[in-house]
Design a protein around this motif. Structure first.
Motif, mmCIF file in Angstrom:
data_model
loop_
_atom_site.group_PDB
_atom_site.id
_atom_site.type_symbol
_atom_site.label_atom_id
_atom_site.label_comp_id
_atom_site.label_asym_id
_atom_site.label_seq_id
_atom_site.Cartn_x
_atom_site.Cartn_y
_atom_site.Cartn_z
ATOM 1 N N GLY A 143 131.607 53.091 49.295
ATOM 2 C CA GLY A 143 130.666 52.749 50.353
ATOM 3 C C GLY A 143 130.553 53.779 51.453
ATOM 4 N N ARG A 144 131.034 54.991 51.214
ATOM 5 C CA ARG A 144 131.043 56.023 52.265
ATOM 6 C C ARG A 144 130.420 57.311 51.759
ATOM 7 N NH1 ARG A 144 136.223 57.730 55.927
ATOM 8 N NH2 ARG A 144 135.779 55.637 56.703
ATOM 9 N N VAL A 147 127.187 44.731 53.637
ATOM 10 C CA VAL A 147 126.135 44.693 52.619
ATOM 11 C C VAL A 147 126.168 43.342 51.896
ATOM 12 C CG1 VAL A 147 125.270 45.748 50.497
ATOM 13 C CG2 VAL A 147 126.229 47.187 52.320
ATOM 14 N N GLY A 148 124.999 42.719 51.766
ATOM 15 C CA GLY A 148 124.913 41.438 51.081
ATOM 16 C C GLY A 148 125.243 40.245 51.946
ATOM 17 N N THR A 149 125.417 40.461 53.252
ATOM 18 C CA THR A 149 125.713 39.371 54.176
ATOM 19 C C THR A 149 124.507 39.124 55.069
ATOM 20 O OG1 THR A 149 126.564 40.740 55.996
ATOM 21 C CG2 THR A 149 128.100 40.202 54.209
ATOM 22 N N ASP A 150 124.647 38.154 55.966
ATOM 23 C CA ASP A 150 123.596 37.894 56.950
ATOM 24 C C ASP A 150 123.912 38.510 58.301
ATOM 25 O OD1 ASP A 150 122.016 36.424 55.190
ATOM 26 O OD2 ASP A 150 123.139 34.585 55.575
ATOM 27 N N ASN A 151 124.906 39.387 58.338
ATOM 28 C CA ASN A 151 125.287 40.023 59.603
ATOM 29 C C ASN A 151 124.156 40.927 60.096
ATOM 30 O OD1 ASN A 151 127.742 38.792 59.260
ATOM 31 N ND2 ASN A 151 128.780 40.629 58.510
ATOM 32 N N TYR A 153 123.818 52.877 53.073
ATOM 33 C CA TYR A 153 123.345 54.251 53.031
ATOM 34 C C TYR A 153 123.328 54.770 51.595
ATOM 35 C CZ TYR A 153 124.370 54.008 58.020
ATOM 36 O OH TYR A 153 124.389 53.629 59.345
ATOM 37 N N GLU A 154 122.267 55.484 51.259
ATOM 38 C CA GLU A 154 122.163 56.095 49.943
ATOM 39 C C GLU A 154 121.841 57.577 50.109
ATOM 40 O OE1 GLU A 154 123.075 54.563 47.330
ATOM 41 O OE2 GLU A 154 123.181 52.555 48.242
ATOM 42 N N LEU A 168 119.655 64.690 53.027
ATOM 43 C CA LEU A 168 118.817 63.539 53.337
ATOM 44 C C LEU A 168 119.544 62.262 52.928
ATOM 45 C CD1 LEU A 168 116.055 62.468 54.328
ATOM 46 C CD2 LEU A 168 115.233 62.710 51.976
ATOM 47 N N VAL A 169 119.605 61.306 53.862
ATOM 48 C CA VAL A 169 120.275 60.025 53.628
ATOM 49 C C VAL A 169 119.311 58.900 53.979
ATOM 50 C CG1 VAL A 169 122.198 58.523 54.294
ATOM 51 C CG2 VAL A 169 122.547 60.997 54.112
ATOM 52 N N ASP A 170 119.220 57.908 53.118
ATOM 53 C CA ASP A 170 118.378 56.734 53.345
ATOM 54 C C ASP A 170 119.249 55.627 53.934
ATOM 55 O OD1 ASP A 170 116.583 54.658 53.285
ATOM 56 O OD2 ASP A 170 116.468 54.516 51.106
ATOM 57 N N GLY A 171 118.953 55.218 55.167
ATOM 58 C CA GLY A 171 119.721 54.161 55.827
ATOM 59 C C GLY A 171 118.926 52.868 55.879
ATOM 60 N N ARG A 172 119.530 51.781 55.384
ATOM 61 C CA ARG A 172 118.875 50.467 55.393
ATOM 62 C C ARG A 172 119.710 49.493 56.205
ATOM 63 N NH1 ARG A 172 113.918 51.605 54.666
ATOM 64 N NH2 ARG A 172 113.754 53.306 53.181
ATOM 65 N N TYR A 173 119.030 48.765 57.112
ATOM 66 C CA TYR A 173 119.720 47.886 58.034
ATOM 67 C C TYR A 173 119.217 46.455 57.904
ATOM 68 C CZ TYR A 173 120.396 52.614 59.759
ATOM 69 O OH TYR A 173 120.662 53.962 59.835
ATOM 70 N N TRP A 174 119.746 45.561 58.731
ATOM 71 C CA TRP A 174 119.367 44.150 58.671
ATOM 72 C C TRP A 174 117.850 43.998 58.809
ATOM 73 C CZ3 TRP A 174 118.355 40.306 62.807
ATOM 74 C CH2 TRP A 174 118.368 38.991 62.321
#
Length: 210
Positions: A55-56, A73-77, A83-84, A96-102
């Motif tokens: 995960g890093r 990841v996979g929670t409702d937090n 990050y990918e 280049l890093v793709d960051g996905r958030y809540w």
């Protein structure tokens, strides 16, 4: 007194280069579609020297590593993040890093020198790769930015030279498409949020950069 004045002048930082000037010229739909056929898509060659582990993502730079750690990841937090790694452009010395958030996300550019930029979309490079544009639509999807950003490579660093936020009230449009025609010309398709067919009508423009 003269010596003191000279000392003060020497301490004043040099003025930043002038920002880009962008001129909008309206286009008809037919003219836009015709010009779009000549659009230039520039994609620097990517390699994948960095591997995500546990995960890093750890990106080495001359100023120390830049670390992107998945969280919740996979929670409702509401502070979750994922990050990918999207690759390294050796010609630009940028990762280049793709960051996905809540809610929402961002694209992160990390240079070998440690410069880090957070963008609303993947960069769309000019034909000479010395400029790029990033944009996102933020009216229909309110948690996204409604913005167009233009960056240029200056002295080995990316500098934002122009920014347009059409979300400034009253919000009337959002960017739908942007294409490079040359190093100094862009095509823009705007989704309009006014009139009877709000969100379902478009206008078009050519952007000339100076």
């Amino acid at each position: 007194m003269l010596l003191l004045l000279l000392t003060l002048l020497l301490k004043i930082p040099a003025a930043a280069p002038p920002a880009a000037r962008v001129t909008f010229s309206p286009l008809t739909k037919a003219a836009y579609e015709q010009a779009k056929k000549t659009a230039i898509v520039t994609k620097p060659t990517l390699t994948f020297p960095v591997k995500k582990a546990r995960g890093r993502i750890v990106i080495p730079t001359s100023k120390g590593p830049r670390i992107f750690q998945d969280k919740g990841v996979g929670t409702d937090n509401d502070d979750q993040a994922q990050y990918e790694y999207q690759g390294y452009a050796a010609s630009l010395k940028m990762h280049l890093v793709d960051g996905r958030y809540w809610e929402g996300g961002e694209w992160l550019l990390v240079s070998d020198t440690g410069q880090q930029l957070a963008l609303p979309s993947p960069p769309e490079y000019s034909p000479d790769t010395r400029s790029f544009v990033a944009f996102s639509a933020g009216i229909e999807v309110s948690f996204m930015l409604n913005v167009i950003q233009l960056y240029r490579l200056e002295n080995g660093r990316w500098r934002q030279v122009w920014k347009l936020e059409p979300s400034v009230e009253p919000a009337t449009w959002e960017p739908a498409e942007i294409h490079w025609l040359s190093n100094s010309t862009l095509l823009l398709k705007k989704r309009m949020w006014t009139g009877k067919n709000s969100g379902n009508t478009f206008t078009y423009a050519k952007l000339s950069l100076q």
